[in-house]
Design a protein around this motif. Structure first.
Motif, PDB file in Angstrom:
ATOM      1  N   GLU A 254       0.840  -1.201   0.000  1.00 31.52           N
ATOM      2  CA  GLU A 254       0.000   0.000   0.000  1.00 31.52           C
ATOM      3  C   GLU A 254       0.876   1.253   0.000  1.00 31.52           C
TER       4      GLU A 254
ATOM      5  N   SER B 226      -0.635   7.932  -6.326  1.00 28.70           N
ATOM      6  CA  SER B 226      -1.881   8.672  -6.580  1.00 28.70           C
ATOM      7  C   SER B 226      -1.600  10.017  -7.259  1.00 28.70           C
TER       8      SER B 226
ATOM      9  N   ARG C 211      -5.925   2.444 -13.563  1.00 25.75           N
ATOM     10  CA  ARG C 211      -7.084   1.553 -13.615  1.00 25.75           C
ATOM     11  C   ARG C 211      -6.678   0.102 -13.399  1.00 25.75           C
TER      12      ARG C 211
ATOM     13  N   THR D  17      -5.813  -0.545  -9.750  1.00 23.94           N
ATOM     14  CA  THR D  17      -7.068  -0.575  -8.983  1.00 23.94           C
ATOM     15  C   THR D  17      -7.809  -1.892  -9.202  1.00 23.94           C
ATOM     16  N   LEU D  18      -7.870  -2.347 -10.454  1.00 21.27           N
ATOM     17  CA  LEU D  18      -8.533  -3.618 -10.770  1.00 21.27           C
ATOM     18  C   LEU D  18      -7.868  -4.777 -10.028  1.00 21.27           C
TER      19      LEU D  18
ATOM     20  N   ARG E 168      -5.833  -4.776  -7.386  1.00 21.06           N
ATOM     21  CA  ARG E 168      -5.920  -4.689  -5.927  1.00 21.06           C
ATOM     22  C   ARG E 168      -7.339  -4.962  -5.434  1.00 21.06           C
ATOM     23  N   SER E 169      -8.338  -4.624  -6.257  1.00 22.35           N
ATOM     24  CA  SER E 169      -9.717  -4.913  -5.857  1.00 22.35           C
ATOM     25  C   SER E 169      -9.973  -6.418  -5.796  1.00 22.35           C
ATOM     26  N   HIS E 170      -9.126  -7.199  -6.456  1.00 23.82           N
ATOM     27  CA  HIS E 170      -9.229  -8.658  -6.413  1.00 23.82           C
ATOM     28  C   HIS E 170      -8.176  -9.279  -5.492  1.00 23.82           C
ATOM     29  N   GLY E 171      -7.535  -8.456  -4.675  1.00 24.35           N
ATOM     30  CA  GLY E 171      -6.615  -8.977  -3.667  1.00 24.35           C
ATOM     31  C   GLY E 171      -5.194  -9.201  -4.125  1.00 24.35           C
ATOM     32  N   HIS E 172      -4.810  -8.656  -5.287  1.00 17.52           N
ATOM     33  CA  HIS E 172      -3.450  -8.840  -5.795  1.00 17.52           C
ATOM     34  C   HIS E 172      -2.577  -7.651  -5.410  1.00 17.52           C
TER      35      HIS E 172
ATOM     36  N   GLU F 142     -10.260  -8.870 -18.206  1.00 13.18           N
ATOM     37  CA  GLU F 142     -11.042  -7.689 -17.841  1.00 13.18           C
ATOM     38  C   GLU F 142     -10.423  -6.348 -18.224  1.00 13.18           C
TER      39      GLU F 142
END
Length: 309
Positions: free
Chosen positions: A225, A231, A242, A245-246, A248-252, A283
């Motif tokens: 993190e 940012s 993007r 974000t994609l 990390r939203s799936h835990g990677h 995706e």
């Protein structure tokens, strides 16, 4: 001693700097390599042949970065700069945040070290100092020189480094876009100061990331993190933002590689790495090249030979 006919071949790994929270401090050597062969000739000047990445783009005269690094090293050691023939087999993508310029600097310096073997001794501290003088900061050149995970810092005595061994469960994935980004542009977006709480946040995550990379890969997601730089640079590379974000939203554990625009995923095993690559292929709205890599543990290497003068 005449150097005419002496030849060296140098192999230098790609690197990924920052690794999320470790801005201008942490770097990781990766198993993608540029290889440079330098042969001393009687005539002055430099003749450069580029094969692979950068062909027809990279300078092929004395302004070439590898040649400039070699000349800088000879001059720093009080030696006359020889004429050279240089053949570069480039694989590291340029302008993608994978340390291509740092690799070129290291290639020139290590080539000079090999050519001067038996004449001048160039120790590791000197190698890092010379590379940092040319590159501007040590976070990319340290892992390119020494391999593995490196912590780099600068003190009054000059740039310093500590090499650490990475846990065997860590499985790097590099995602490379078709477009490039200038490091200078990325750095220009960095603010002069950041909130105190963000600085404290990154200190804690950098410490955690060292533990994750060396002992506890299951902590990689939390350890990557960042609030210090990614940012602020997102506007210059929206597709990269993007994708991070994609993932990390799936835990990677995804981060911007160096100044970008490539993305580095630090998976805690081959299975998780494959899942991340498949997620991107399925995706992502823009094309990314997936490179399933290992951590390079040796850094730059040099082989010396003697040819007929």
């Amino acid at each position: 001693m005449s150097l005419t006919g002496r030849s060296v071949t140098v192999r230098v790994p790609a690197t990924s700097a920052n690794l999320g929270p470790g801005f201008d401090t942490l770097g990781l050597a990766l198993s993608v390599y540029d290889e440079v062969t330098v042969t001393v000739r009687q005539e002055p000047g430099a003749f450069v042949e580029i094969q692979g990445v950068g062909e027809s783009v990279v300078a092929t005269d004395a302004s070439n970065l590898v040649v400039r690094a070699l000349a800088h090293t000879f001059e720093a050691m009080g030696q006359s700069v020889p004429g050279v023939d240089l053949v570069a087999h480039n694989v590291i993508p340029h302008g993608r945040g994978l340390g291509s310029s740092g690799a070129a600097v290291v290639a020139g310096i290590v080539a000079a070290q090999g050519l001067l073997e038996g004449i001048v001794d160039i120790d590791t501290d000197t190698l890092l100092r010379l590379a940092t003088e040319l590159e501007g900061h040590p976070d990319n050149v340290a892992p390119a020189l020494f391999g593995g995970l490196t912590i780099a810092w600068v003190e009054e005595a000059g740039p310093q480094h500590k090499k650490l061994l990475v846990h065997r469960g860590v499985s790097p994935l590099i995602l490379v876009p078709q477009h490039t980004l200038s490091t200078k542009v990325a750095r220009s977006l960095q603010p002069a100061s950041v909130p105190h709480e963000d600085a404290v946040f990154n200190v804690s995550r950098s410490a955690l990331l060292i533990a994750a990379l060396t002992q506890s890969p299951e902590l990689l997601f939390a350890g990557t993190e960042d609030r210090l730089h990614q940012s602020y640079r997102a506007s210059a590379m929206p597709e990269t933002d993007r994708l991070v974000t994609l993932l990390r939203s799936h835990g990677h554990a995804a981060v911007v590689s160096g100044a970008g625009p490539s993305v580095l995923v630090l998976a805690d095993g081959p299975g998780q790495r494959l899942e991340a690559a498949e997620l991107v292929a399925r995706e992502s709205k823009s094309p990314w090249e997936s490179m399933l890599l290992a951590v390079d543990v040796k850094g730059a290497s040099v082989h010396t030979s003697l040819r007929d003068a």
